[in-house]
Design a protein around this motif. Structure first.
Motif, PDB file in Angstrom:
ATOM      1  N   GLN A   1      49.500  40.470  34.356  1.00 40.51           N
ATOM      2  CA  GLN A   1      49.117  38.948  33.903  1.00 40.51           C
ATOM      3  C   GLN A   1      47.815  38.532  34.104  1.00 40.51           C
ATOM      4  N   VAL A   2      46.989  38.404  32.503  1.00 44.18           N
ATOM      5  CA  VAL A   2      45.240  37.995  33.392  1.00 44.18           C
ATOM      6  C   VAL A   2      45.434  36.547  34.412  1.00 44.18           C
ATOM      7  N   VAL A   3      44.861  36.930  35.602  1.00 45.72           N
ATOM      8  CA  VAL A   3      44.496  35.913  35.986  1.00 45.72           C
ATOM      9  C   VAL A   3      42.832  35.800  36.139  1.00 45.72           C
ATOM     10  N   LYS A   4      41.950  36.329  35.516  1.00 44.54           N
ATOM     11  CA  LYS A   4      40.666  36.129  35.481  1.00 44.54           C
ATOM     12  C   LYS A   4      39.710  36.125  34.892  1.00 44.54           C
ATOM     13  N   ASP A   5      39.181  35.177  33.078  1.00 48.31           N
ATOM     14  CA  ASP A   5      38.298  35.485  32.238  1.00 48.31           C
ATOM     15  C   ASP A   5      37.704  36.480  32.511  1.00 48.31           C
ATOM     16  N   PRO A   6      37.548  37.834  31.570  1.00 52.65           N
ATOM     17  CA  PRO A   6      36.215  38.469  31.102  1.00 52.65           C
ATOM     18  C   PRO A   6      35.302  37.708  31.054  1.00 52.65           C
ATOM     19  N   LEU A   7      34.348  37.994  32.254  1.00 51.75           N
ATOM     20  CA  LEU A   7      32.445  37.335  32.178  1.00 51.75           C
ATOM     21  C   LEU A   7      31.544  38.567  31.986  1.00 51.75           C
ATOM     22  N   GLY A   8      30.491  38.328  31.324  1.00 53.13           N
ATOM     23  CA  GLY A   8      29.828  38.957  31.018  1.00 53.13           C
ATOM     24  C   GLY A   8      30.458  40.674  30.152  1.00 53.13           C
ATOM     25  N   THR A   9      29.509  41.431  31.291  1.00 51.64           N
ATOM     26  CA  THR A   9      29.884  42.840  31.576  1.00 51.64           C
ATOM     27  C   THR A   9      31.400  43.343  32.254  1.00 51.64           C
ATOM     28  N   LYS A  10      32.025  42.471  33.138  1.00 54.15           N
ATOM     29  CA  LYS A  10      33.375  42.221  33.926  1.00 54.15           C
ATOM     30  C   LYS A  10      34.080  42.552  32.171  1.00 54.15           C
ATOM     31  N   GLY A  11      35.759  42.958  32.576  1.00 51.26           N
ATOM     32  CA  GLY A  11      36.470  42.541  31.747  1.00 51.26           C
ATOM     33  C   GLY A  11      37.553  41.817  32.770  1.00 51.26           C
ATOM     34  N   ALA A  12      38.827  41.435  32.133  1.00 47.34           N
ATOM     35  CA  ALA A  12      39.564  40.771  32.729  1.00 47.34           C
ATOM     36  C   ALA A  12      39.946  40.726  33.842  1.00 47.34           C
ATOM     37  N   ARG A  13      40.717  40.271  34.995  1.00 51.66           N
ATOM     38  CA  ARG A  13      41.401  40.574  35.930  1.00 51.66           C
ATOM     39  C   ARG A  13      42.555  40.919  36.009  1.00 51.66           C
ATOM     40  N   LEU A  14      42.975  41.834  36.312  1.00 48.70           N
ATOM     41  CA  LEU A  14      44.674  41.440  36.505  1.00 48.70           C
ATOM     42  C   LEU A  14      45.658  41.294  37.620  1.00 48.70           C
ATOM     43  N   THR A  15      47.042  41.615  37.414  1.00 46.08           N
ATOM     44  CA  THR A  15      48.355  40.747  38.476  1.00 46.08           C
ATOM     45  C   THR A  15      49.527  41.384  37.833  1.00 46.08           C
TER      46      THR A  15
END
Length: 285
Positions: free
Chosen positions: A106-120
């Motif tokens: 599940q996504v806990v943080k949206d992608p930002l710039g060059t970083k992908g989404a944060r998951l759990t």
């Protein structure tokens, strides 16, 4: 007291108004451009494991691989006593996942710039009063509910809804909610989790198992059990989507849905903010 929901959809935003006895009570607006993917659940594939970072990259079908840290591969511990949390120490990432493995996240943080989404992997499903925690066995209560009697009442009621599928967190909004409202919330979340599990076995890797609900769907979810008598929608696409949603998860609302096909410029579903007032109004036919 009779109440109806008016749902107005444009390419840029969705607006929902609640009317009671002809008087506007609430207005909710969601702008399409601001919707992210936090809360979405995916069936992904581990593309790379980095033991030195205690992390893994997971391909969930987006442009950039998403990031999963070892600390986010844990069971539900929100309501576990401190002396019991020791058994949930973070293990080495290599012991938890392997490259090429299919995994539900599940996504806990949206992608930002060059970083992908944060998951759990610690899946949670929220509704109006409750949060369902698959695999958990306990009931937690929001710390913002201060009355000890109310906390005990809610916990006693919701404990009956826990089973082998999972447990619940009682949200602040549940303060004062009756047993019927809580039961309907729990039933909705269990039906939703059952559907996600069915998709997990049927869908291919890199598929979306669940997309966080849009405004119109959230409003219907939150108003189940209330005295709503009619729900008007002026978008055929959203109307059909809501018909499917209510049929699966809130069948008691399906018969209340109506498609408004009149002129949107004079539609009762067209909600606007006047230039001369900070108050919201509904444009009449």
């Amino acid at each position: 007291m009779s109440a109806e929901l008016l749902i107005n959809v444009t390419p840029s935003e969705t607006r929902v108004a609640m009317i009671e006895s002809g008087i506007l009570q609430e207005v909710h607006i969601e702008r399409e451009a601001k919707r992210g993917i936090v809360g979405n659940i995916y069936k992904g594939k581990v593309s790379r494991v980095l033991p030195g970072m205690q992390a893994a990259f997971v391909d969930i079908g987006l442009e950039k691989a998403a990031f999963l840290h070892a600390s986010d591969i844990v069971p539900h511990t929100e309501c576990v006593a401190e002396n019991e949390k020791k058994q949930f120490q973070v293990r080495d990432i290599s012991e938890l996942v392997r490259q090429g493995q299919d995994i539900v996240v599940q996504v806990v943080k949206d992608p930002l710039g060059t970083k992908g989404a944060r998951l759990t992997t610690d899946i949670t499903l929220p509704s109006r009063y409750l949060v369902f925690m698959p695999g958990a066995s306990h009931v937690g209560v929001s710390q913002r509910i201060e009355s000890e009697d109310e906390r005990l009442r809610l916990k006693r009621v919701v404990a009956d809804y826990c089973d082998e599928n999972g447990g619940f967190i009682i949200r602040t909004a549940a303060e004062g909610a009756n047993e019927k409202e809580l039961a309907q919330d729990a039933a909705f979340l269990k039906r939703l989790w059952t559907k996600i599990n069915e998709r997990r076995t049927k869908y291919k890797t890199r598929s979306t198992l669940y997309g966080e609900l849009g405004l119109a769907h959230r409003i219907l979810r939150d108003f189940v059990g209330t005295e709503i008598t009619r729900i008007q929608v002026d978008s055929r696409l959203i109307f059909e989507s809501l018909k499917e949603f209510t049929s699966e998860f809130v069948p008691e609302l399906e018969s209340l849905l109506e498609l408004y096909e009149g002129d949107k410029r004079s539609s009762i579903c067209s909600i606007r903010r006047t230039k001369f007032s900070a108050h919201w109004s509904v444009r009449s036919i």
